[in-house]
Design a protein around this motif. Structure first.
Motif, PDB file in Angstrom:
ATOM      1  N   ARG A  38      37.902  35.675  27.964  1.00 26.19           N
ATOM      2  CA  ARG A  38      37.282  34.795  26.962  1.00 26.19           C
ATOM      3  C   ARG A  38      35.938  34.251  27.444  1.00 26.19           C
ATOM      4  NH1 ARG A  38      41.925  31.389  23.738  1.00 26.19           N
ATOM      5  NH2 ARG A  38      43.600  32.918  23.947  1.00 26.19           N
ATOM      6  N   LEU A  39      35.905  33.884  28.701  1.00 26.84           N
ATOM      7  CA  LEU A  39      34.670  33.298  29.225  1.00 26.84           C
ATOM      8  C   LEU A  39      33.533  34.322  29.236  1.00 26.84           C
ATOM      9  CD1 LEU A  39      33.070  31.038  30.561  1.00 26.84           C
ATOM     10  CD2 LEU A  39      34.096  31.678  32.748  1.00 26.84           C
ATOM     11  N   ALA A  40      33.871  35.551  29.603  1.00 26.00           N
ATOM     12  CA  ALA A  40      32.847  36.596  29.623  1.00 26.00           C
ATOM     13  C   ALA A  40      32.242  36.753  28.226  1.00 26.00           C
ATOM     14  CB  ALA A  40      33.441  37.913  30.110  1.00 26.00           C
ATOM     15  N   ASN A  41      33.109  36.758  27.227  1.00 23.63           N
ATOM     16  CA  ASN A  41      32.606  36.900  25.854  1.00 23.63           C
ATOM     17  C   ASN A  41      31.794  35.688  25.427  1.00 23.63           C
ATOM     18  OD1 ASN A  41      33.716  39.434  25.460  1.00 23.63           O
ATOM     19  ND2 ASN A  41      35.706  38.571  24.866  1.00 23.63           N
ATOM     20  N   THR A  42      32.322  34.516  25.741  1.00 16.81           N
ATOM     21  CA  THR A  42      31.651  33.286  25.311  1.00 16.81           C
ATOM     22  C   THR A  42      30.293  33.127  25.990  1.00 16.81           C
ATOM     23  OG1 THR A  42      33.783  32.229  25.008  1.00 16.81           O
ATOM     24  CG2 THR A  42      31.868  30.772  25.200  1.00 16.81           C
ATOM     25  N   ALA A  43      30.259  33.412  27.273  1.00 19.79           N
ATOM     26  CA  ALA A  43      29.056  33.098  28.041  1.00 19.79           C
ATOM     27  C   ALA A  43      28.178  34.323  28.290  1.00 19.79           C
ATOM     28  CB  ALA A  43      29.451  32.469  29.377  1.00 19.79           C
ATOM     29  N   GLY A  44      28.616  35.479  27.794  1.00 19.99           N
ATOM     30  CA  GLY A  44      27.779  36.675  27.958  1.00 19.99           C
ATOM     31  C   GLY A  44      27.655  37.109  29.401  1.00 19.99           C
ATOM     32  N   LEU A  45      28.790  37.252  30.050  1.00 20.18           N
ATOM     33  CA  LEU A  45      28.790  37.624  31.471  1.00 20.18           C
ATOM     34  C   LEU A  45      29.379  39.022  31.646  1.00 20.18           C
ATOM     35  CD1 LEU A  45      30.338  34.289  32.835  1.00 20.18           C
ATOM     36  CD2 LEU A  45      27.896  34.858  32.612  1.00 20.18           C
ATOM     37  N   LEU A  46      28.975  39.681  32.697  1.00 17.10           N
ATOM     38  CA  LEU A  46      29.558  40.972  33.064  1.00 17.10           C
ATOM     39  C   LEU A  46      30.809  40.703  33.902  1.00 17.10           C
ATOM     40  CD1 LEU A  46      26.697  43.410  34.067  1.00 17.10           C
ATOM     41  CD2 LEU A  46      28.553  43.838  32.457  1.00 17.10           C
ATOM     42  N   ARG A  47      31.952  41.053  33.366  1.00 19.22           N
ATOM     43  CA  ARG A  47      33.196  40.703  34.032  1.00 19.22           C
ATOM     44  C   ARG A  47      33.599  41.757  35.066  1.00 19.22           C
ATOM     45  NH1 ARG A  47      38.937  40.918  32.721  1.00 19.22           N
ATOM     46  NH2 ARG A  47      38.457  41.968  30.762  1.00 19.22           N
ATOM     47  N   LEU A  48      33.904  41.299  36.263  1.00 22.18           N
ATOM     48  CA  LEU A  48      34.367  42.179  37.339  1.00 22.18           C
ATOM     49  C   LEU A  48      35.890  42.157  37.397  1.00 22.18           C
ATOM     50  CD1 LEU A  48      31.766  40.812  39.876  1.00 22.18           C
ATOM     51  CD2 LEU A  48      31.814  43.157  39.009  1.00 22.18           C
ATOM     52  N   PRO A  49      36.492  43.133  38.057  1.00 21.40           N
ATOM     53  CA  PRO A  49      37.946  43.116  38.200  1.00 21.40           C
ATOM     54  C   PRO A  49      38.411  41.856  38.926  1.00 21.40           C
ATOM     55  CG  PRO A  49      37.090  45.283  38.800  1.00 21.40           C
ATOM     56  CD  PRO A  49      35.897  44.376  38.602  1.00 21.40           C
ATOM     57  N   THR A  50      39.513  41.316  38.481  1.00 22.61           N
ATOM     58  CA  THR A  50      40.088  40.097  39.077  1.00 22.61           C
ATOM     59  C   THR A  50      40.629  40.378  40.476  1.00 22.61           C
ATOM     60  OG1 THR A  50      40.706  39.261  36.913  1.00 22.61           O
ATOM     61  CG2 THR A  50      41.926  38.377  38.804  1.00 22.61           C
ATOM     62  N   VAL A  51      40.278  39.517  41.406  1.00 23.15           N
ATOM     63  CA  VAL A  51      40.893  39.566  42.735  1.00 23.15           C
ATOM     64  C   VAL A  51      42.281  38.948  42.602  1.00 23.15           C
ATOM     65  CG1 VAL A  51      40.750  38.772  45.119  1.00 23.15           C
ATOM     66  CG2 VAL A  51      38.656  39.368  43.862  1.00 23.15           C
ATOM     67  N   PRO A  52      43.332  39.732  42.788  1.00 23.04           N
ATOM     68  CA  PRO A  52      44.657  39.201  42.457  1.00 23.04           C
ATOM     69  C   PRO A  52      45.287  38.323  43.531  1.00 23.04           C
ATOM     70  CG  PRO A  52      44.834  41.505  43.083  1.00 23.04           C
ATOM     71  CD  PRO A  52      43.357  41.158  43.126  1.00 23.04           C
ATOM     72  N   TYR A  53      44.685  38.273  44.712  1.00 19.81           N
ATOM     73  CA  TYR A  53      45.292  37.514  45.803  1.00 19.81           C
ATOM     74  C   TYR A  53      44.432  36.311  46.157  1.00 19.81           C
ATOM     75  CZ  TYR A  53      48.101  41.700  46.178  1.00 19.81           C
ATOM     76  OH  TYR A  53      48.942  42.735  45.886  1.00 19.81           O
ATOM     77  N   GLY A  54      45.069  35.206  46.495  1.00 18.49           N
ATOM     78  CA  GLY A  54      44.314  34.001  46.805  1.00 18.49           C
ATOM     79  C   GLY A  54      44.942  33.224  47.934  1.00 18.49           C
ATOM     80  N   GLN A  55      44.317  32.093  48.215  1.00 22.72           N
ATOM     81  CA  GLN A  55      44.812  31.225  49.290  1.00 22.72           C
ATOM     82  C   GLN A  55      45.886  30.320  48.719  1.00 22.72           C
ATOM     83  OE1 GLN A  55      44.980  27.884  50.247  1.00 22.72           O
ATOM     84  NE2 GLN A  55      43.464  27.557  51.861  1.00 22.72           N
ATOM     85  N   VAL A  56      47.102  30.475  49.179  1.00 21.21           N
ATOM     86  CA  VAL A  56      48.196  29.665  48.645  1.00 21.21           C
ATOM     87  C   VAL A  56      48.924  28.953  49.777  1.00 21.21           C
ATOM     88  CG1 VAL A  56      48.431  31.229  46.685  1.00 21.21           C
ATOM     89  CG2 VAL A  56      49.884  31.576  48.646  1.00 21.21           C
ATOM     90  N   TRP A  57      48.142  28.373  50.658  1.00 26.35           N
ATOM     91  CA  TRP A  57      48.701  27.721  51.835  1.00 26.35           C
ATOM     92  C   TRP A  57      49.823  26.749  51.482  1.00 26.35           C
ATOM     93  CZ3 TRP A  57      49.603  23.267  54.569  1.00 26.35           C
ATOM     94  CH2 TRP A  57      49.688  23.382  55.965  1.00 26.35           C
ATOM     95  N   SER A  58      49.592  25.928  50.494  1.00 25.94           N
ATOM     96  CA  SER A  58      50.539  24.848  50.199  1.00 25.94           C
ATOM     97  C   SER A  58      51.903  25.391  49.774  1.00 25.94           C
ATOM     98  CB  SER A  58      49.966  23.952  49.100  1.00 25.94           C
ATOM     99  OG  SER A  58      48.737  23.399  49.519  1.00 25.94           O
ATOM    100  N   LEU A  59      51.897  26.489  49.055  1.00 24.61           N
ATOM    101  CA  LEU A  59      53.160  27.022  48.531  1.00 24.61           C
ATOM    102  C   LEU A  59      53.590  28.291  49.251  1.00 24.61           C
ATOM    103  CD1 LEU A  59      52.498  26.284  44.780  1.00 24.61           C
ATOM    104  CD2 LEU A  59      54.423  25.426  46.113  1.00 24.61           C
ATOM    105  N   GLU A  60      52.972  28.546  50.363  1.00 28.87           N
ATOM    106  CA  GLU A  60      53.181  29.786  51.103  1.00 28.87           C
ATOM    107  C   GLU A  60      54.631  30.001  51.523  1.00 28.87           C
ATOM    108  OE1 GLU A  60      50.705  31.778  54.862  1.00 28.87           O
ATOM    109  OE2 GLU A  60      50.790  29.612  54.570  1.00 28.87           O
ATOM    110  N   HIS A  61      55.337  28.921  51.710  1.00 21.27           N
ATOM    111  CA  HIS A  61      56.695  29.066  52.241  1.00 21.27           C
ATOM    112  C   HIS A  61      57.762  29.244  51.169  1.00 21.27           C
ATOM    113  CE1 HIS A  61      55.522  27.343  56.441  1.00 21.27           C
ATOM    114  NE2 HIS A  61      54.991  28.493  56.171  1.00 21.27           N
TER     115      HIS A  61
END
Lengths: 244, 244, 244, 244, 244, 244
Positions: free
Chosen positions: F51-74
């Motif tokens: 939605r944001l790409a369409n609204t703001a006219g941006l070239l959308r790249l593939p989503t990085v599916p992994y992130g930093q989840v230190w707090s819930l890592e366990h």
């Protein structure tokens, strides 16, 4: 005696037994307007840490005088240290503290720019089985500032060379404040100020972020008192929780 | 005014123009026997740096209170920082100094263990086109110690909590010296002491490396005076050579 | 058989049992004046290590031919390796040595520029519970040089392409010395030479630091003999102390 | 004169002008069965590099005697260096080569395990605007081995202590081969051998990967000759393409 | 359910017990000629991984969409990630997988450029006692391609935007293929193509490496089927060998 | 066409000219209670980014599916990536984006744990003269959540698997929500929760931080709409300010 650097080595064991948590204060060298010295955050760190060590019964370590001042780095006189260097410093020191019997570290910063690095350092110690750590940056500031301030703040999360910080310095190190040079400047923050990297010299001419002329020692005392008590409470809760 | 941290940012330009070389002092937190505090090298760094800044016309930066104390790391209370961390700190700070117009840095250590890191830092700055730097650790000490000392030294390159260093503290920070606790201990160094990594707690019980009882303020004054003058001479020569 | 590279793998266990300490020699590739080859320190390392291995009963490893030559790096032909790379090499190799049953490493350098890195490597191994190590760079050189030399030295801690080093090469690898090209040059060292980073090509035109013409094979033999015996003594003491 | 280490520094400029491409050979220390020494790949690197330098007109540098031997690391006597360390070594050396006027580097390995690191090093130099480099590991081996070998190979991409490699050693360093101890062993490779990390000591008892008894000096000569000519051809093409 | 991201956390334990090996697919964003999208390798990774997870009974993780595309990095639209970053990603993720009870990881890449990094990651996990891993990049491709292809290949180890890869896309993601734009281009590879770092935009104008016009969905199905079966076989053998 | 991965390389130049700012979305794999899948933040990142790409006219790249989840890592199933790895990924990708003509990057995260890393990445790019970047994590969430929510929040800065986040998923990916399993849990946060490193599994049994049962698609639509519009506004302001 709550001052690590003032102990001799044969005194360390007993001091640590009495006070098994160490306090590592962090300042910074950065611009603080025309009326406060570059070392303002070092003076604040020293003053706050001394009171906090006494209040909370902590072994106080020498203040690290340099911090991460990315935002204000382009003002003349600001000296920034990278987050990675600060993290390395903390994890290095934790080794010796642990060997001496210390069981927890309070990372206490009088400068907001250090917060991310100290938080990271605390997590790194937790991941690697190092000493438990808590990272505090002017805890309780927002609530006491709301009560104390007479002038408007310039930004909800910035306290820099304004009424509040100047008051703190008037309370802790009055000889270093030149109120005759205090000014008022309210930066116009760009809309994306909190999201994109913005050097603060692009929004401020004086380096003051609010009304420094409204500062008084009394206000500073109230802020210092509240911050120290808030910190002591948080530390007490943390010690109970992690068992140190 | 020769103190960076005491300046306000609008004063930096003029101060740097007058005194374009900065002095960055390094101490350490480590055992210094039963009569000197863990912060001895910080006190020495502060005292020597203040005199040196005045003598040589340098802009003095806040003292880095932590250093590399590998050799004495296993005495309780010693807190060691790795060489890499010290090098990172120097190269980080050099960025801000350079932006402020500073043209050279004097890295001045009151602790021998920092020497390798500071030498490395100076080379790193040279390689990367950073600020010219000179690294000094008690320059001229050997020659003045030979003249001043009445007791034997314990090792040709060690001055630690002995007659000489205790004298320096008596000159610079007498309130922190407890001469009534001063002792004499001459370690028996293993043959490979200078070649293999040896923790000094394996050769010393007291942490004193010689005769601390022979210390006097007068001897300390002579040492301090000679070290400061030697340093000032070296800095003058260096500035001329590198043109800063 | 004292040469690791010449063993087959089934022979390793027995060889290590007989000689549980390995000798890792380090040379360097750097200018050595108009009369000595760039590989001088490799030749010296090879020759000294062979004698030392026999004298001290060590398992000799292949010589690392590249070293840290920061000071002379700007002479054509010098090839410098950073300290970090040398440390990594040593700690990498220590893994395999340890797996093979080796119980200690002698890091032996025929080039002064490697000393800081090898010292660091030895400490790193000590900190991480790796193999005990001792780092030797021409041990005993100063005392034997004082006896042997007829010409003046150019600097108390520099032996480079001068009477002494040339003599060593005449003793160990005479075919690589062209005495007809030997020259005499006494650099004028700047006052800050030992404190600030100084590239040696700024003080020497020939790359000779003293009087190379005074060299003789006999002097070289005396130096080699003394260095090898000193090293063997230090190693014996170290082995006894650390129990390997 | 094609040997860098044998030059004096004043000779470098002319030598580089005549032969502006340097040859950096890489060996390894690892098991090579009961009949070949641990230093086999160093001997092969030395021998091949000497011939290649002459054939292709290259300035030969001292052989790096240690390499990445992950696969055979768990045989006694193998000494492995990490890829990162090898890459660092190459990029460090490239600085000095470049300063000396060298315009390209041939990274030549007599050990397959170095291939990934040398390829990485060549790319790193390319990315950072360093010297152009080409990485060669026994080029042309597969085709000549197919012609020369009388015994079966054990694996399409492994040549280790077998008929071929033993023959190469018989050609280059016959004194180091003990044919009376040569054996034949054909490992049973697990199905996933090329995809998952497999230590080769889990598939071989002797460390020989094929039939070492079939080796002859004549076969070795043919292999060496072909590899050197192939390398020289590739280097010629590369030099033309990158203009060095 | 074989899709990790589709599970809720309370379902993880049971899913892992049933399927204790995880499948981590890797794609890349890089040029694929005028007829295939930049995300071709992501589409291929997704399609192949889905089939492989079902065939081999693996828990499929979200596809990493970015890869190392050094060779084609200079075509517009290619986005390369360094090997080090990919290795870090794998070792980071392995921590969480291990905590969840996963006992092995299949690193599966639909892009050749990732192969070195994934191999390195598998070794790193093996060295550090992390999860066993196997790294697969289009396993069995060479043999099935030989059978399937009607046009010549451009290079024995390159399959890029040609008959084979275009066929795979026609089988897995036909909507993303614009066969009307497919072209044929056979690059002339320089002799040193496999040895020196060569950016592929220097040998190809279209970014097609062969004859894309010869592609058909049926050929793609045969390739996909063979690759999935080969992978499943290798994984079965690996699981048996390492006991997971 | 706003999707980078769907372009062919010859189309990139024109697409970038039309839309010179790229959108790089970040998700995470972590527990989201018993009713939302581990991939919740990936689904949210995909949906919001589209939605944001369409609204703001941006070239959308593939989503990085992994992130930093230190707090819930366990929590079982959570897969955390270190901050350093995320920063490396961004700076790696910025190289290729820049070469393709992109003039700015929007780092957009649907997961709070990524915020510190993305902020760091944006600063790193700014310091090194890389592409200008802005880092957004659910911008405007606090204000819209206050309006939308009917249940109490559990913590002022946590939105996790609660009424709000569940509503967002109901709006963006309803098929992945199992409302029949939604629960309500209000953790009791320790006093030092915001200061010390606290793993969230120590304060929550279900992994829900509030009342998930109060979620509705309509609320989610309102949140999504506001976040997208807020983001678009911020991006517009940022583009104007930095001139891209």
């Amino acid at each position: 005696m709550t001052d690590w650097a003032g102990l001799t080595w044969p005194e360390v064991a007993e001091a640590v037994e009495r006070q098994p948590v160490a306090l590592l204060p962090f300042g910074a060298v950065e611009e603080h307007g025309p009326h406060l010295p570059l070392g303002t955050d070092v003076l604040a760190a020293d003053g706050l840490a001394e009171r906090l060590a006494n209040t909370a019964g902590l072994l106080r370590l020498p203040t690290v005088p340099y911090g991460q001042v990315w935002s204000l780095e382009h003002f003349p006189g600001s000296l920034s240290v990278r987050d990675e260097t600060l993290v390395a410093l903390v994890t290095d020191l934790a080794g010796g503290l642990s060997r001496a019997g210390v069981r927890g570290i309070v990372l206490f910063s009088a400068h907001l720019g250090n917060a991310a690095a100290l938080r990271k350092a605390a997590r790194t110690l937790a991941e690697t089985g190092g000493l438990p750590a808590i990272a505090l940056t002017y805890p309780g500031l927002a609530e006491v500032a709301k009560e104390v301030r007479e002038s408007a703040d310039s930004h909800p999360s910035i306290m820099h060379a304004d009424e509040i910080e100047t008051s703190v310095l008037l309370a802790l190190a009055p000889d270093h404040v030149r109120m005759d040079r205090a000014v008022t400047e309210y930066p116009v923050y760009p809309q994306d100020f909190d999201a994109a990297p913005v050097r603060w010299d692009t929004v401020s001419r004086s380096g003051v972020f609010g009304d420094a002329t409204a500062a008084t020692p009394g206000k500073g005392e109230r802020v210092v008192d509240h911050v120290v008590r808030t910190a002591a409470d948080l530390i007490a809760g943390w010690r109970k929780r992690v068992g140190v």
